[in-house]
Motif scaffolding. Structure first.
Motif, PDB file in Angstrom:
ATOM      1  N   LEU A 152      33.377  40.843   5.906  1.00  0.00           N
ATOM      2  CA  LEU A 152      34.096  40.525   4.677  1.00  0.00           C
ATOM      3  C   LEU A 152      34.582  41.794   3.983  1.00  0.00           C
ATOM      4  O   LEU A 152      35.719  41.868   3.502  1.00  0.00           O
TER       5      LEU A 152
ATOM      6  N   TYR B  90      34.585  30.148   2.572  1.00  0.00           N
ATOM      7  CA  TYR B  90      33.195  30.030   2.086  1.00  0.00           C
ATOM      8  C   TYR B  90      32.879  28.581   1.710  1.00  0.00           C
ATOM      9  O   TYR B  90      31.806  28.069   2.032  1.00  0.00           O
TER      10      TYR B  90
ATOM     11  N   TRP C 145      23.172  31.082   7.025  1.00  0.00           N
ATOM     12  CA  TRP C 145      22.983  32.009   5.917  1.00  0.00           C
ATOM     13  C   TRP C 145      21.549  32.517   5.829  1.00  0.00           C
ATOM     14  O   TRP C 145      21.276  33.517   5.171  1.00  0.00           O
TER      15      TRP C 145
ATOM     16  N   SER D 275      29.851  26.951   3.647  1.00  0.00           N
ATOM     17  CA  SER D 275      28.651  27.148   2.828  1.00  0.00           C
ATOM     18  C   SER D 275      27.595  26.059   3.083  1.00  0.00           C
ATOM     19  O   SER D 275      26.420  26.263   2.848  1.00  0.00           O
TER      20      SER D 275
ATOM     21  N   PRO E 293      39.043  34.220   2.357  1.00  0.00           N
ATOM     22  CA  PRO E 293      37.582  34.144   2.545  1.00  0.00           C
ATOM     23  C   PRO E 293      36.909  33.204   1.537  1.00  0.00           C
ATOM     24  O   PRO E 293      35.909  32.567   1.866  1.00  0.00           O
ATOM     25  N   VAL E 294      37.453  33.129   0.322  1.00  0.00           N
ATOM     26  CA  VAL E 294      36.874  32.238  -0.693  1.00  0.00           C
ATOM     27  C   VAL E 294      36.977  30.789  -0.224  1.00  0.00           C
ATOM     28  O   VAL E 294      36.016  30.021  -0.336  1.00  0.00           O
TER      29      VAL E 294
END
Lengths: 80, 184
Positions: free
Chosen positions: B68, B45, B55, B49, B41-42
């Motif tokens: 998540l 992102y 978002w 992002s 997931p990092v």
């Protein structure tokens, strides 16, 4: 009629229930059939701590959410 | 929990000589895979992002946080269950028999045991780069039956363990033979 995003919260809570049941199964197996030593206790403690951390962070991020917000699909539908 | 010195169905005058699990490489692999899964997931992102429109929507944020959280809980549970499966697999060699305890998933457990005197052939196998570097391998123990009965998987110092078991089998047969001669 509109469906709010709280439906995802309900699904998440059901998922949490299943998660806890399987967690209990694993901890019980380790306790019932495992041989005593440092690592089973350490790993179990680490698992519980990590689970609490994930849940705590989740709660912190979920608190500001307005759960009555309708799902994006229903936002665009005209209401007569 | 059981103890290494006192295990279930232990016979009188029976004591543990070898208590074996898979080499520490096995749980290390489990936790490494868990770590890689936690990193996914990092990485995602950093990829997504830049899409700021997503978002800003509260509904997307709520779904994202729940997804998540669910993913990380799954990774935790998967890693923990894998560790439990590793930890519950043990091979116990006593002065009288070999006990093989194997956990197969969450709801299946196989326990088999045989006396040392009926062991026919004991073979150790250390094959591969990592097995050679960290000195671990498999041990195959053939009993008087037709099928291979015991397989010790990824145990440390497999060749030493096999030699030790072989000596125990010889000693066990010698004692049994001596007892029979005394009886006669």
């Amino acid at each position: 009629m509109s469906i709010s995003i709280s439906i995802f919260l309900i699904l998440y809570l059901i998922y949490l229930l299943i998660f806890f049941i399987f967690s209990l199964f694993n901890v019980w197996h380790l306790q019932r059939f495992g041989f005593s030593g440092f690592w089973p206790y350490a790993i179990t403690f680490g698992y519980i701590a990590a689970t609490i951390l994930v849940l705590a962070v989740t709660v912190i991020f979920l608190i500001p959410i307005d759960w009555s917000t309708p799902l994006p699909f229903f936002e665009s539908l005209p209401i007569d | 929990m059981y103890s290494r010195r006192n295990f279930p169905n232990q016979k009188p005058n029976e004591h543990v000589i070898l208590f074996l699990r898979r080499h520490w490489i096995a749980p290390l692999k489990i936790f490494f895979i868990g770590f890689i899964l936690a990193l996914i997931p990092v990485l995602l992102y950093f990829v997504f992002s830049s899409i700021s429109a997503l978002w800003e929507r509260e509904s997307f944020m709520a779904m994202f946080i729940l997804a998540l959280s669910g993913y990380y809980l799954f990774v935790l549970l998967y890693t923990f269950a894998d560790f439990v499966d590793y930890y519950l697999d043990v091979w116990i060699v006593t002065n009288e028999r070999i006990i093989n305890i194997e956990q197969k998933g969450l709801f299946a457990r196989v326990i088999s045991e045989k006396e040392l005197v009926i062991m026919q052939d004991i073979t150790s196998e250390i094959e591969g780069f990592w097995h050679t570097v960290f000195n671990y391998g498999d041990i195959f123990i053939q009993t008087a039956g037709e099928k291979e009965r015991f397989v010790f998987k990824q145990v440390p110092r497999a060749d030493e363990v096999a030699r030790k078991i072989s000596n125990l089998v010889s000693e066990s047969r010698r004692l049994r033979q001596g007892a029979l001669e005394d009886w006669n």
